[in-house]
Design a protein around this motif. Sequence first.
Motif, PDB file in Angstrom:
ATOM      1  N   MET A   4      45.307  35.192  48.612  1.00  0.00           N
ATOM      2  CA  MET A   4      44.709  34.531  47.449  1.00  0.00           C
ATOM      3  C   MET A   4      44.440  35.542  46.340  1.00  0.00           C
ATOM      4  N   LYS A   5      43.912  36.708  46.703  1.00  0.00           N
ATOM      5  CA  LYS A   5      43.628  37.759  45.726  1.00  0.00           C
ATOM      6  C   LYS A   5      44.927  38.232  45.079  1.00  0.00           C
ATOM      7  N   HIS A   6      45.974  38.375  45.889  1.00  0.00           N
ATOM      8  CA  HIS A   6      47.267  38.797  45.372  1.00  0.00           C
ATOM      9  C   HIS A   6      47.809  37.777  44.373  1.00  0.00           C
ATOM     10  N   ARG A   7      47.662  36.490  44.672  1.00  0.00           N
ATOM     11  CA  ARG A   7      48.146  35.438  43.760  1.00  0.00           C
ATOM     12  C   ARG A   7      47.384  35.442  42.442  1.00  0.00           C
ATOM     13  N   VAL A   8      46.077  35.644  42.505  1.00  0.00           N
ATOM     14  CA  VAL A   8      45.267  35.669  41.292  1.00  0.00           C
ATOM     15  C   VAL A   8      45.656  36.857  40.421  1.00  0.00           C
ATOM     16  N   VAL A   9      45.810  38.020  41.036  1.00  0.00           N
ATOM     17  CA  VAL A   9      46.198  39.211  40.283  1.00  0.00           C
ATOM     18  C   VAL A   9      47.590  39.024  39.683  1.00  0.00           C
ATOM     19  N   ARG A  10      48.486  38.459  40.454  1.00  0.00           N
ATOM     20  CA  ARG A  10      49.850  38.232  39.968  1.00  0.00           C
ATOM     21  C   ARG A  10      49.871  37.245  38.805  1.00  0.00           C
ATOM     22  N   ALA A  11      49.082  36.167  38.909  1.00  0.00           N
ATOM     23  CA  ALA A  11      49.015  35.184  37.830  1.00  0.00           C
ATOM     24  C   ALA A  11      48.408  35.793  36.569  1.00  0.00           C
ATOM     25  N   ALA A  12      47.370  36.614  36.739  1.00  0.00           N
ATOM     26  CA  ALA A  12      46.748  37.266  35.580  1.00  0.00           C
ATOM     27  C   ALA A  12      47.724  38.238  34.921  1.00  0.00           C
ATOM     28  N   TRP A  13      48.460  38.985  35.730  1.00  0.00           N
ATOM     29  CA  TRP A  13      49.452  39.917  35.189  1.00  0.00           C
ATOM     30  C   TRP A  13      50.554  39.165  34.442  1.00  0.00           C
ATOM     31  N   PHE A  14      51.010  38.069  35.009  1.00  0.00           N
ATOM     32  CA  PHE A  14      52.054  37.252  34.375  1.00  0.00           C
ATOM     33  C   PHE A  14      51.562  36.702  33.038  1.00  0.00           C
ATOM     34  N   ALA A  15      50.326  36.212  33.011  1.00  0.00           N
ATOM     35  CA  ALA A  15      49.765  35.655  31.781  1.00  0.00           C
ATOM     36  C   ALA A  15      49.622  36.738  30.715  1.00  0.00           C
ATOM     37  N   MET A  16      49.133  37.908  31.105  1.00  0.00           N
ATOM     38  CA  MET A  16      48.955  39.000  30.147  1.00  0.00           C
ATOM     39  C   MET A  16      50.300  39.490  29.614  1.00  0.00           C
TER      40      MET A  16
END
Length: 81
Positions: A4-16
């Motif tokens: 879950m933490k990996h998905r959140v970080v990945r989504a935030a990186w993608f958005a940025m």
Amino acid sequence: MKLMKHRVVRAAWFAMKNFFEDGCLLLSAAIAFYTLLSLAPSLYLIGAGLSAIFEGIDTSRQIVEMTARLLPPAAVPTVEN
């Protein structure tokens, strides 16, 4: 939990990443600039409209007094003239 933490970080990186690639920083700066640029004419039109509606009340004097309270003392003579 780790997934879950990996998905959140990945989504935030993608958005940025997409935010900067799409030029959103420039667009947000342009929106802020044009909003501030159009603020004075908008306030003038609102004041003119209010004084047309409330003819008996000295609306322009009240607007100048309210604006003078928000500005530094050195700028007040400019607003009053």
